[in-house]
Design a protein around this motif. Structure first.
Motif, short mmCIF file in Angstrom:
data_model
loop_
_atom_site.label_atom_id
_atom_site.label_comp_id
_atom_site.label_asym_id
_atom_site.label_seq_id
_atom_site.Cartn_x
_atom_site.Cartn_y
_atom_site.Cartn_z
N GLU A 365 40.92 48.74 37.03
CA GLU A 365 41.85 48.08 38.34
C GLU A 365 40.92 47.53 39.61
N ALA A 366 40.01 47.25 40.64
CA ALA A 366 39.28 47.25 41.75
C ALA A 366 39.80 46.62 42.85
N ILE A 367 40.40 47.42 43.76
CA ILE A 367 41.12 47.31 45.26
C ILE A 367 40.65 47.37 45.54
N HIS A 368 40.21 45.70 46.55
CA HIS A 368 39.08 45.56 47.49
C HIS A 368 40.17 45.70 49.29
N VAL A 369 39.37 46.61 49.47
CA VAL A 369 40.47 46.73 51.04
C VAL A 369 39.11 46.18 52.22
N LEU A 370 40.04 44.92 52.58
CA LEU A 370 39.11 43.96 53.12
C LEU A 370 39.26 44.49 54.99
N GLY A 371 38.38 44.02 55.44
CA GLY A 371 38.23 43.92 57.75
C GLY A 371 38.39 43.07 57.53
N VAL A 376 35.76 38.50 49.07
CA VAL A 376 36.16 39.22 47.95
C VAL A 376 34.95 38.78 47.27
N ASP A 377 33.79 39.28 46.78
CA ASP A 377 32.69 39.19 45.61
C ASP A 377 32.88 40.02 44.60
N ASP A 378 33.94 39.55 43.74
CA ASP A 378 34.76 40.25 42.44
C ASP A 378 34.62 39.23 40.92
N ARG A 379 33.98 39.47 40.21
CA ARG A 379 34.08 38.13 38.78
C ARG A 379 35.31 38.58 38.35
N GLY A 380 36.10 39.56 38.27
CA GLY A 380 36.98 39.95 37.33
C GLY A 380 38.61 39.15 37.92
N ARG A 381 39.62 39.25 37.27
CA ARG A 381 40.64 38.40 37.27
C ARG A 381 41.71 39.13 38.91
N ASP A 382 41.44 37.58 39.70
CA ASP A 382 42.31 37.90 41.50
C ASP A 382 44.02 38.25 40.60
N LEU A 383 44.96 39.18 41.05
CA LEU A 383 45.86 39.48 40.69
C LEU A 383 46.78 38.93 41.26
N LEU A 384 46.54 38.65 42.71
CA LEU A 384 47.78 38.22 43.91
C LEU A 384 47.78 36.81 43.65
N VAL A 385 49.25 36.35 43.88
CA VAL A 385 49.54 34.85 43.68
C VAL A 385 50.49 34.72 44.83
N PRO A 386 50.51 33.33 45.51
CA PRO A 386 51.58 33.15 46.38
C PRO A 386 53.21 33.31 45.77
N LEU A 387 54.27 34.27 46.40
CA LEU A 387 55.47 33.60 45.74
C LEU A 387 55.85 32.93 46.92
N ILE A 388 56.48 33.47 48.91
CA ILE A 388 56.81 33.39 49.37
C ILE A 388 55.48 32.55 50.38
N THR A 389 55.89 30.93 50.93
CA THR A 389 54.42 30.63 51.71
C THR A 389 55.64 30.28 53.39
N ASP A 428 46.40 59.89 30.40
CA ASP A 428 46.44 59.13 32.00
C ASP A 428 46.83 57.66 31.24
N PRO A 429 46.65 56.73 32.64
CA PRO A 429 46.81 56.00 32.89
C PRO A 429 45.25 55.19 32.03
N VAL A 430 45.80 53.97 31.45
CA VAL A 430 44.49 53.47 30.80
C VAL A 430 43.12 52.69 31.56
N LEU A 431 43.68 52.47 32.26
CA LEU A 431 42.87 51.71 33.98
C LEU A 431 42.11 52.78 34.75
N PRO A 432 41.33 52.57 35.38
CA PRO A 432 41.12 53.81 36.94
C PRO A 432 41.48 52.32 37.96
N THR A 433 42.08 53.13 38.74
CA THR A 433 42.37 52.74 39.85
C THR A 433 41.39 52.82 41.27
N ILE A 434 39.88 52.05 40.52
CA ILE A 434 38.94 51.75 42.05
C ILE A 434 39.10 51.76 43.94
N PHE A 435 38.80 51.99 44.69
CA PHE A 435 38.39 51.59 45.92
C PHE A 435 37.77 51.03 46.30
N VAL A 436 37.13 49.73 46.53
CA VAL A 436 35.87 49.41 47.24
C VAL A 436 35.88 48.67 48.68
#
Length: 436
Positions: A365-371, A376-389, A428-436
């Motif tokens: 689980e890669a958590i990109h902290v944005l300035g 974000v340049d990451d080939r993984g699956r984006d997890l956030l979807v719009p719920l309310i706009t 332990d959680p099966v995936l590591p959470t990585i802040f990048v």
């Protein structure tokens, strides 16, 4: 009751609003995130539950005349704040993990972009929904894994608050349960319902055979007969005599289940009822279900353990302000974070990505902290979807259709997990959470 969800909250949300209005900071643009610091002890993953319920509740978050009059008479806030609340409509945007998604420590499964006043008063509502529904969904998913394809029905209404019972049935169905005993859950959320008879029905009649005959007459031979009110062996014989070899199922609600189930299967087969199913409902959880894996059980009914999160009735989720803009709504976002011992958070807007290997299995689980301006340049699956706009709810996630989508997504998200995720032993959680 007015049907509003606005007072399903804690007083301190409105006292913060009251003070922010007075200070002139209520309209600062803010980013709030909901996440958990830890999974329940020994759990390897969690399942997000409650998103569709929350979106409907936010639409109902309105302060009508009844709510405003009570706030005024109880002197909860100042008159100017009551005037502001009278016009409250959430106008911000919310993104999040899809309901049924797998989550891990640090996963920002809900992100709220709104002025401070609009976002802060949703805190309690957000946490009350996700902490309960996710606890149920996470426990239920473990039970579904333990059942290894055998259907499980949710039947815990009598072990929960009457409103929580409906939410629990919904969360369990999203996690893979096949049906519920709760009729309101069936009506509201489109979940298949099931149920036949309890011991009281047997005890009502002059004999067990009379009770069986009455039930078969009403429901047909395909019904499920409860056979452990008195002597199981005698009840099986009576059940097959009354319903014939077409008897649909027998239910066991007590006893040493592994040995009892084998005896019942053998007896049913000897009486020609080879297609009669066996369902068990005796204080089951994921561990007792797993212990029955080698037994000829056809289906399960689970009550107390699923509606209480199988020992973890809340998910430990929190809701934190992570960034805001300076006064005047100009300038870069300012990251903010709590520093308390054991409760520190990470400031700044975040973009979570599920990293997958070449075979499609999740590895992190890669958590990109944005300035400001970061991409974000990451080939993984984006997890956030719009719920309310801009205050408008994405209606795909509401109602029975939203439940079906969440159930389907839960299955696909869990299919990405490595095999060790499904071990019931502590880990332990099966995936590591990585802040990048």
């Amino acid at each position: 009751m007015s049907g509003s969800s606005a007072l399903l909250t804690d007083r301190y949300e409105l006292t913060m609003l009251d003070a922010a209005l007075l200070a002139g900071t209520h309209d600062r643009e803010c980013v709030f995130e909901a996440f958990t610091r830890h999974l329940p002890a020994g759990r390897r993953y969690g399942i997000v539950g409650g998103t569709g319920r929350l979106l409907a509740l936010i639409e109902q978050f309105r302060f009508g005349d009844e709510e405003l009059e009570w706030l005024r008479s109880a002197r909860v806030v100042q008159d100017a704040t009551i005037d502001w609340l009278a016009n409250y409509r959430f106008s911000g945007s919310i993104s999040g993990y899809r309901e049924g998604e797998v989550y891990f420590p640090g996963s920002p499964f809900l992100v709220v972009d709104a002025p401070f006043a609009e976002g802060v008063i949703l805190e309690t509502l957000i946490l009350s929904v996700f902490n309960f529904d996710s606890a149920v969904a996470s426990a239920a998913a473990r039970m579904v894994t333990a059942a290894a394809g055998r259907p499980i029905a949710e039947m815990g209404s009598r072990r929960a608050n009457e409103r929580a019972a409906v939410a629990a049935a919904r969360a369990a169905f999203i996690a893979g349960f096949s049906a519920t005993s709760n009729l309101e859950a069936g009506r509201t959320w489109g979940i298949p319902t099931m149920g036949t008879a309890a011991h009281a029905f047997t005890l009502l009649h002059d004999s067990e055979e009379d009770a069986f005959r009455a039930q078969v007459k009403a429901l047909g031979p395909g019904t499920t007969l409860l056979v452990d009110t008195f002597d199981v062996g005698s009840a099986i014989e009576r059940a097959v005599r009354v319903a014939g070899p077409e008897l649909g199922a027998v239910r066991l609600d007590s006893g040493d289940l592994p040995s009892l189930v084998r005896k019942v299967r053998s007896q049913l087969d000897s009486l020609g009822a080879t297609k009669t199913r066996i369902t068990v409902t005796n204080d089951l959880d994921e561990f007792t279900i797993a212990a029955l894996a080698a037994s000829p059980v056809d289906s399960y009914g689970v009550g107390t353990s699923v509606v209480t999160g199988s020992g973890f009735p809340a998910s430990g989720m929190v809701y934190k302000l992570v960034a805001h803009r300076p006064r005047g709504h100009t300038g870069d976002w300012i990251p903010v974070a709590k520093k308390s011992d054991g409760k520190a958070s990470i400031g700044g807007r975040k973009h979570p990505v599920r990293r997958l290997d070449e075979s499609g299995r999740a590895v992190a689980e890669a958590i990109h902290v944005l300035g400001e301006g970061d991409q974000v340049d990451d080939r993984g699956r984006d997890l956030l979807v719009p719920l309310i706009t801009d205050g408008v709810v994405d209606r795909r996630y509401l109602g029975p259709d939203g439940v079906v989508l969440a159930r389907e997504h839960r299955a696909s998200a869990m299919a990405e997990l490595p095999d060790q995720a499904f071990r019931l032993g502590r880990g332990d959680p099966v995936l590591p959470t990585i802040f990048v």
